[in-house]
Motif scaffolding. Structure first.
Motif, PDB file in Angstrom:
ATOM      1  N   ASP A  90      -1.043 -16.021  -1.600  1.00 30.90           N
ATOM      2  CA  ASP A  90      -0.721 -15.378  -0.317  1.00 30.90           C
ATOM      3  C   ASP A  90      -0.331 -13.916  -0.521  1.00 30.90           C
TER       4      ASP A  90
ATOM      5  N   ALA B   6      -3.490 -11.887  -1.166  1.00 30.90           N
ATOM      6  CA  ALA B   6      -4.217 -11.696   0.095  1.00 30.90           C
ATOM      7  C   ALA B   6      -3.528 -10.638   0.960  1.00 30.90           C
ATOM      8  N   THR B   7      -2.217 -10.679   1.024  1.00 29.59           N
ATOM      9  CA  THR B   7      -1.466  -9.692   1.799  1.00 29.59           C
ATOM     10  C   THR B   7      -1.655  -8.292   1.225  1.00 29.59           C
TER      11      THR B   7
ATOM     12  N   LYS C 194      -4.131  -7.153  -0.594  1.00 27.53           N
ATOM     13  CA  LYS C 194      -5.505  -6.709  -0.344  1.00 27.53           C
ATOM     14  C   LYS C 194      -5.684  -6.245   1.098  1.00 27.53           C
ATOM     15  N   LYS C 195      -5.066  -6.972   2.037  1.00 27.41           N
ATOM     16  CA  LYS C 195      -5.164  -6.592   3.447  1.00 27.41           C
ATOM     17  C   LYS C 195      -4.553  -5.216   3.672  1.00 27.41           C
ATOM     18  N   PHE C 196      -3.350  -4.991   3.154  1.00 31.41           N
ATOM     19  CA  PHE C 196      -2.688  -3.699   3.312  1.00 31.41           C
ATOM     20  C   PHE C 196      -3.493  -2.582   2.652  1.00 31.41           C
TER      21      PHE C 196
ATOM     22  N   ASN D 278       0.812  -1.212   0.000  1.00 32.97           N
ATOM     23  CA  ASN D 278       0.000   0.000   0.000  1.00 32.97           C
ATOM     24  C   ASN D 278       0.849   1.266   0.000  1.00 32.97           C
TER      25      ASN D 278
ATOM     26  N   LYS E  15      -6.675  -2.494   2.014  1.00 31.24           N
ATOM     27  CA  LYS E  15      -7.942  -2.269   2.712  1.00 31.24           C
ATOM     28  C   LYS E  15      -7.705  -1.403   3.946  1.00 31.24           C
ATOM     29  N   ASP E  16      -6.629  -1.706   4.673  1.00 27.41           N
ATOM     30  CA  ASP E  16      -6.320  -0.964   5.902  1.00 27.41           C
ATOM     31  C   ASP E  16      -5.916   0.476   5.617  1.00 27.41           C
TER      32      ASP E  16
END
Length: 127
Positions: free
Chosen positions: A86, A89-90, A92-94, A59, A96-97
């Motif tokens: 993986d 997914a990582t 997307k997590k970053f 991000n 999103k946050d």
């Protein structure tokens, strides 16, 4: 060469367009690059460089360059699938946050240079 470079970084494209098969799309986001690579892995290509190489979070930079095999295997490489899934997914997590900031052109140039340096180092280790 025997590998394919996928990138959204114009510096990488300019440096390697005459020596590698380079898939370049300046409109690709970081996540678009990862998803493009995932689709290629499902077609039988194998990861050559890790999708989350370097210490810059997904991000923080909009640029990503990944190298995959040019030759397609007869079956899907399970290790490559796990790594790319993986990595997606990582990312997307970053994202999103905290979405990637709207950086100035000067900062974007710095991120392009860092991304170029990462792939240069990987290529130099292979030679």
């Amino acid at each position: 060469m025997d590998n394919i470079i996928i990138t959204n970084n114009k510096l990488v494209f300019e440096k390697y367009k005459n020596t590698y098969h380079v898939v370049y799309d300046e409109n690709f986001s970081y996540l678009d690059v990862l998803e493009y690579v995932r689709n290629k892995i499902h077609e039988g290509h194998v990861l050559i460089t890790h999708p989350l190489s370097g210490s810059i979070k997904p991000n923080e930079t909009p640029y990503k360059t990944i190298m995959i095999s040019k030759k397609k295997e007869d079956s899907v490489d399970f290790n490559s699938v796990v790594i790319i899934e993986d990595s997606i997914a990582t990312a997307k997590k970053f994202l999103k946050d905290r979405p990637t900031p709207n950086w100035s052109e000067r900062v974007l140039d710095d991120f392009r240079v860092i991304d170029l340096s990462l792939i240069e180092n990987a290529i130099n280790r292979m030679v």
